[in-house]
Design an enzyme around this catalytic site. Structure first.
Site, PDB file in Angstrom:
ATOM      1  N   SER A  13     109.928  -7.240  98.593  1.00 37.48           N
ATOM      2  CA  SER A  13     109.865  -6.264  97.496  1.00 37.48           C
ATOM      3  C   SER A  13     108.802  -6.649  96.463  1.00 37.48           C
ATOM      4  O   SER A  13     108.122  -5.774  95.909  1.00 37.48           O
ATOM      5  CB  SER A  13     111.234  -6.094  96.827  1.00 37.48           C
ATOM      6  OG  SER A  13     111.604  -7.271  96.149  1.00 37.48           O
ATOM      7  N   ASN A  14     108.623  -7.934  96.211  1.00 38.15           N
ATOM      8  CA  ASN A  14     107.552  -8.347  95.291  1.00 38.15           C
ATOM      9  C   ASN A  14     106.190  -8.012  95.864  1.00 38.15           C
ATOM     10  O   ASN A  14     105.303  -7.531  95.156  1.00 38.15           O
ATOM     11  CB  ASN A  14     107.644  -9.848  94.996  1.00 38.15           C
ATOM     12  CG  ASN A  14     108.646 -10.151  93.910  1.00 38.15           C
ATOM     13  OD1 ASN A  14     108.384  -9.917  92.739  1.00 38.15           O
ATOM     14  ND2 ASN A  14     109.818 -10.623  94.310  1.00 38.15           N
ATOM     15  N   MET A  77     109.871 -18.750 102.372  1.00 37.03           N
ATOM     16  CA  MET A  77     110.979 -19.710 102.368  1.00 37.03           C
ATOM     17  C   MET A  77     110.618 -21.015 103.083  1.00 37.03           C
ATOM     18  O   MET A  77     111.379 -21.513 103.904  1.00 37.03           O
ATOM     19  CB  MET A  77     112.216 -19.068 103.018  1.00 37.03           C
ATOM     20  CG  MET A  77     112.626 -17.763 102.364  1.00 37.03           C
ATOM     21  SD  MET A  77     112.920 -17.936 100.587  1.00 37.03           S
ATOM     22  CE  MET A  77     114.499 -18.768 100.637  1.00 37.03           C
ATOM     23  N   HIS A  93     109.676 -17.581  90.933  1.00 41.35           N
ATOM     24  CA  HIS A  93     111.017 -18.149  91.133  1.00 41.35           C
ATOM     25  C   HIS A  93     111.976 -17.537  90.110  1.00 41.35           C
ATOM     26  O   HIS A  93     111.643 -17.459  88.921  1.00 41.35           O
ATOM     27  CB  HIS A  93     110.966 -19.675  90.968  1.00 41.35           C
ATOM     28  CG  HIS A  93     112.283 -20.312  91.206  1.00 41.35           C
ATOM     29  ND1 HIS A  93     112.821 -20.441  92.469  1.00 41.35           N
ATOM     30  CD2 HIS A  93     113.199 -20.822  90.348  1.00 41.35           C
ATOM     31  CE1 HIS A  93     114.015 -21.025  92.374  1.00 41.35           C
ATOM     32  NE2 HIS A  93     114.256 -21.261  91.101  1.00 41.35           N
TER      33      HIS A  93
HETATM   34  C1  GRF Z   1     112.423 -13.309  94.706  1.00 41.27           C
HETATM   35  O1  GRF Z   1     113.601 -13.312  93.950  1.00 41.27           O
HETATM   36  C2  GRF Z   1     111.537 -14.469  94.329  1.00 41.27           C
HETATM   37  O2  GRF Z   1     111.679 -14.832  92.998  1.00 41.27           O
HETATM   38  C3  GRF Z   1     112.045 -15.568  95.219  1.00 41.27           C
HETATM   39  O3  GRF Z   1     112.385 -14.937  96.431  1.00 41.27           O
HETATM   40  C4  GRF Z   1     112.699 -13.563  96.181  1.00 41.27           C
HETATM   41  C5  GRF Z   1     111.822 -12.760  97.081  1.00 41.27           C
HETATM   42  O4  GRF Z   1     112.204 -11.401  97.097  1.00 41.27           O
HETATM   43  N1  GRF Z   1     111.045 -16.600  95.368  1.00 41.27           N
HETATM   44  P1  GRF Z   1     111.283 -10.348  97.872  1.00 41.27           P
HETATM   45  O5  GRF Z   1     111.108 -10.862  99.302  1.00 41.27           O
HETATM   46  O6  GRF Z   1     109.991 -10.243  97.157  1.00 41.27           O
HETATM   47  O7  GRF Z   1     112.065  -9.056  97.839  1.00 41.27           O
END
Ligand code: GRF
Length: 187
Positions: A13-14, A77, A93
């Protein structure tokens, strides 16, 4: 044209928020995942962004052989080895670092009865969530708020903060965290 690599393992989503923010700007994205069937890669396909699966073991070699203006970790991850890390690598984060490094930071803040948690964007070094902090937003945990509601609010704020920080790093645009925070809370 700026070249940006985005690394993700999961939902993406980011990544999507970043791509949408930069639609009209001179940025070429490459989306890279260590998970072949991740939704991150699916989003990249749907957004028409160059994308591919890269086994974690090949990541250092790839980064050493390709030049990017910025390398953005967005839900990636994995802990990268020193040989893969560059000074142009950032991560987001969901906590007010140095508090709550590592996995499940939102849940740990919630279950630990924190009054305030937050979001941090930081440079990457070879320790988990420990590089120099670039920007942070505090997030108050409301009384009676459900964990899912807090998660949703934090993710929405991430989607505002991360593109602005990237814009700042690529194009030297101003970064007024205070106004972003208010904007995020109003959304
Ligand atoms: C986010 O909460 C980010 O802060 C953390 O992992 C999550 C990733 O979410 N590092 P997405 O894959 O961007 O939806």
């Amino acid at each position: 044209m700026k070249k940006v690599a985005v690394f993700g393992s999961g939902n993406g989503s980011n990544f999507q928020a970043i791509v949408e923010y930069f639609r009209e700007k001179p940025v070429i994205f490459t989306a890279i995942s260590d998970k072949e069937s991740s939704y991150f890669l699916k989003r990249a396909k749907n957004l028409d962004i160059k994308n591919f699966y890269l086994p974690f073991e090949k990541t250092a070699e790839f980064l050493n052989n390709n030049d990017f203006d910025l390398i953005v970790l967005a839900g990636y991850m994995r802990i990268l080895p020193k040989s893969a890390i560059t000074s142009k690598m950032i991560n987001i984060h969901p906590s007010l670092l140095p508090e709550l490094k590592g996995l499940n930071a939102i849940r740990r803040a919630y279950q630990g009865n924190y009054k305030i948690t937050g979001i941090s964007v930081h440079y990457v070094n070879d320790e988990v969530d420990s590089g120099e902090i670039i920007a942070q937003i505090p997030v108050k945990i409301e009384e009676n708020e459900k964990l899912e509601e807090l998660e949703c609010r934090i993710h929405k704020l991430e989607h505002i903060l991360y593109p602005h920080v990237i814009d700042h790093l690529l194009f030297n645009t101003g970064l007024d965290i205070g106004s972003l925070f208010i904007e995020g809370e109003e959304n």
